[in-house]
Motif scaffolding. Structure first.
Motif, short mmCIF file in Angstrom:
data_model
loop_
_atom_site.label_atom_id
_atom_site.label_comp_id
_atom_site.label_asym_id
_atom_site.label_seq_id
_atom_site.Cartn_x
_atom_site.Cartn_y
_atom_site.Cartn_z
N CYS A 145 0.76 -1.17 0.02
CA CYS A 145 -0.04 -0.05 0.04
C CYS A 145 0.68 1.04 0.12
N SER A 146 2.05 1.18 0.12
CA SER A 146 3.01 2.30 -0.01
C SER A 146 3.95 2.14 -0.84
N SER A 147 4.43 3.20 -1.51
CA SER A 147 5.42 3.24 -2.65
C SER A 147 6.44 4.37 -2.27
N ALA A 156 7.37 9.49 -0.80
CA ALA A 156 6.79 8.18 -0.53
C ALA A 156 5.34 8.79 -0.84
N SER A 157 4.51 7.75 -1.07
CA SER A 157 3.20 7.76 -1.17
C SER A 157 2.66 6.83 -0.69
N VAL A 158 1.33 6.88 -0.04
CA VAL A 158 0.53 5.77 0.51
C VAL A 158 -0.87 5.82 -0.18
N LYS A 159 -1.39 4.51 -0.58
CA LYS A 159 -2.55 4.33 -1.44
C LYS A 159 -3.58 4.22 -0.17
N ALA A 183 -4.57 0.90 2.15
CA ALA A 183 -4.43 1.00 3.37
C ALA A 183 -5.52 0.85 4.32
#
Length: 209
Positions: free
Chosen positions: A100-102, A126-129, A133
């Motif tokens: 869920c994170s990239s 950093a990004s979180v979907k 999540a």
């Protein structure tokens, strides 16, 4: 009394974890409804189970007397919810392996010194979907409630057994007191009859003399 304290403690844990689960899953249900499409079975199953479990937990927590009178029935329903949460978690099992994170490299790292101070960029972002999540959190809460409802099931069985032992002890005590009371009444009656017989025999002797 001690069993109900433990029961209340774990019921509160259930409510605290079920309310966020309801909120997150309701978001997905609402999005699918607005898009005029059916919600996936993986989300819908856990959403329905969480809704029913939250209502059940709140009702049995605040209706204390009814819960204590029907501990065996409440334990059976809690065990049913254990199975229902296992089914809901199983339906949502695919999200467990999702990432869920990239983290991405946005550019080279640099450092500049200016008149106002030092500024720079790490070059990493950093990004979180959010949707992923939220589903993963719901999955984790579902597993937790499998454990929580099994714990309350065991506590309710303990409460039922303790209640039965108290009832047996109370009935034994009542029976013992009744027997003791009946034996006292029997002795008093037998004693009274003997004195009456002796009086009548004395009166008869006096009459013939």
């Amino acid at each position: 009394m001690l069993g109900y304290i433990f029961f209340t403690f774990w019921r509160l844990f259930q409510i605290v974890t079920l309310i966020p689960t309801l909120g997150m899953l309701a978001y997905f249900v609402s999005v699918n409804q607005k898009a005029n499409r059916l919600s996936p079975a993986s989300i819908l199953t856990l959403f329905i189970v969480s809704t029913l479990a939250a209502v059940w937990a709140i009702v049995t927590l605040f209706r204390r007397k009814s819960t204590q009178r029907s501990t065996l029935y409440v334990a059976f329903v809690d065990l049913c919810f254990v199975g229902a949460f296992i089914a809901g978690v199983y339906e949502l099992r695919g999200i467990a392996k999702a990432n869920c994170s990239s983290i991405s490299d946005s550019g080279p790292t640099y450092l500049s010194v200016g008149t106002n101070g030092v500024s720079g960029s790490s070059g990493i972002s950093a990004s979180v979907k959010r949707g992923c999540a939220m589903q993963k959190a719901s999955f984790a809460f579902g597993i937790m409630n499998c454990i929580f409802f099994f714990i309350t099931f065991m506590i309710l069985l303990f409460m039922h057994r303790t209640k039965d032992d108290d009832n047996v002890q109370y009935k034994t005590e009542v029976t013992r007191r009744r027997r003791s009371h009946d034996s006292r009444r029997g002795h008093s009656r037998s004693g009274g009859g003997g004195s009456t017989h002796r009086r009548s025999s004395r009166d008869s002797r006096r009459y013939y003399v």
